[in-house]
Design a protein around this motif. Structure first.
Motif, short mmCIF file in Angstrom:
data_model
loop_
_atom_site.label_atom_id
_atom_site.label_comp_id
_atom_site.label_asym_id
_atom_site.label_seq_id
_atom_site.Cartn_x
_atom_site.Cartn_y
_atom_site.Cartn_z
N UNK A 40 0.84 -1.20 0.00
CA UNK A 40 0.00 0.00 0.00
C UNK A 40 0.88 1.25 0.00
N UNK A 41 0.35 2.32 -0.60
CA UNK A 41 1.10 3.57 -0.64
C UNK A 41 0.20 4.73 -0.23
N UNK A 42 0.73 5.58 0.65
CA UNK A 42 0.08 6.85 0.98
C UNK A 42 1.02 7.95 0.49
N UNK A 43 0.49 8.79 -0.37
CA UNK A 43 1.30 9.81 -1.05
C UNK A 43 0.78 11.18 -0.62
N UNK A 44 1.62 11.96 0.05
CA UNK A 44 1.23 13.29 0.54
C UNK A 44 1.95 14.33 -0.29
N UNK A 45 1.19 15.07 -1.10
CA UNK A 45 1.76 16.04 -2.04
C UNK A 45 1.95 17.38 -1.34
N UNK A 46 3.18 17.90 -1.38
CA UNK A 46 3.51 19.12 -0.66
C UNK A 46 3.80 20.32 -1.55
N UNK A 47 4.26 20.12 -2.77
CA UNK A 47 4.58 21.27 -3.61
C UNK A 47 5.02 20.87 -5.00
N UNK A 48 4.94 21.83 -5.92
CA UNK A 48 5.30 21.61 -7.31
C UNK A 48 4.07 21.49 -8.18
N UNK A 58 -7.59 10.63 -13.66
CA UNK A 58 -6.56 11.67 -13.64
C UNK A 58 -6.79 12.61 -12.46
N UNK A 59 -5.78 12.77 -11.63
CA UNK A 59 -5.86 13.67 -10.49
C UNK A 59 -4.85 14.80 -10.69
N UNK A 60 -5.34 16.02 -10.73
CA UNK A 60 -4.47 17.20 -10.81
C UNK A 60 -4.24 17.67 -9.38
N UNK A 61 -3.03 17.50 -8.89
CA UNK A 61 -2.76 17.64 -7.46
C UNK A 61 -2.53 19.08 -7.03
N UNK A 62 -2.96 19.36 -5.79
CA UNK A 62 -2.71 20.62 -5.13
C UNK A 62 -1.98 20.33 -3.82
N UNK A 63 -1.09 21.22 -3.38
CA UNK A 63 -0.39 20.98 -2.12
C UNK A 63 -1.36 20.67 -0.99
N UNK A 64 -1.06 19.60 -0.25
CA UNK A 64 -1.92 19.16 0.82
C UNK A 64 -2.79 17.98 0.47
N UNK A 65 -2.87 17.63 -0.82
CA UNK A 65 -3.65 16.46 -1.23
C UNK A 65 -2.98 15.18 -0.76
N UNK A 66 -3.81 14.18 -0.45
CA UNK A 66 -3.32 12.87 -0.05
C UNK A 66 -3.92 11.82 -0.98
#
Length: 284
Positions: A40-48, A58-66
């Protein structure tokens, strides 16, 4: 907390039997091909600037998304170059370890269960703000040689998983860009991978031209229809091998009509032969 970044490691296998956590920050990163994990993977997007594709969504990520990813979900990230570094925290949890933390009504794998009708992979960034301190505390315990660090890290992991499941069960997940055409194509492939699937037949089944199907599938899923079918078949064949199926039987059950082609494709994808996969317990 002093932030410690780890250099990006392109490996796709775990080295620990329980869990691993990484904090990465890169100015440039080559695209990672469509793949899956045995954990399993938990991915926490912080920046970029990044887009994540999971099973045709398709997920277009924003900082803070999990993002929550299960072992059987094909996925890939595409990083767009920019002035802001690509920063994320990635947590890997082995199947056996997660199962040992709870079962039944207390199962902590519920938030990863893509068989649930309400399931999506993305938690809101407001939820990410709630769980960020747990990610940071978990990182600190794993990166520093502190007294009882491992026991403390396990405690933070348990708290994090409970919180993620509570957020998911409260219906706080978000849908990605969900092309109806691509969703139907993926559903058909997932249901009929054992049969012959040609592009012409799939397009006819979906009542579109094969040229439009190829364009839309590549845009949303990030890969070709043919490659998605091949990866899905290899993924399921590997599961069958781990359950004790003979290599030739696994190949036939997953739609491979020619064993040499299956052998080559499997060895290219997993870097070991189907027989070695069984002998080594599926490590890749």
């Amino acid at each position: 907390m002093k932030t410690v970044f780890q250099p990006f490691d392109p490996r796709q296998e775990m080295r620990r039997p329980d869990f691993e956590i990484f904090h990465n920050k890169d100015m440039h990163l080559d695209s990672v091909g469509l793949h899956h994990h045995d954990f399993y993977e938990v991915y926490f997007f912080l920046g970029g600037k990044a887009e994540y594709r999971v099973e045709g969504r398709l997920y277009r990520l924003r900082p803070g998304d999990v993002l929550l990813l299960s072992p059987m979900e094909l996925h890939q990230v595409t990083v767009q170059a920019g002035r802001v570094p690509y920063e994320r925290i990635v947590l890997w949890i082995s199947r056996s370890y997660l199962a040992s933390l709870g079962s039944g009504e207390d199962s902590l794998s519920r938030c990863f269960d893509n068989a649930l009708s309400e399931h999506t992979n993305l938690l809101k960034r407001s939820d990410g703000v709630q769980v960020q301190p747990l990610f940071e505390q978990l990182l600190e315990e794993r990166s520093q040689n502190l007294y009882a660090g491992e026991a403390c890290a396990r405690g933070y992991l348990l708290q994090l998983l409970v919180q993620l499941n509570r957020l998911a069960l409260n219906g706080r997940q978000q849908a990605g860009e969900n092309s109806p055409l691509v969703s139907r194509a993926v559903a058909h492939i997932n249901s009929h991978y054992a049969e012959e699937i040609t592009l012409d037949d799939l397009a006819a089944q979906l009542h579109v031209s094969k040229y439009y199907l190829c364009h839309e599938f590549s845009r949303v899923a990030g890969t070709s229809v043919y490659r998605f079918i091949t990866l899905k078949r290899l993924q399921i064949a590997r599961e069958l091998l781990l359950q004790g199926a003979a290599p030739s039987e696994a190949a036939a059950q997953c739609g491979f009509k020619d064993y040499p082609n299956f052998y080559r494709a499997f060895k290219t994808r997993y870097r070991l032969s189907p027989s070695d996969c069984v002998l080594r317990g599926g490590e890749f």
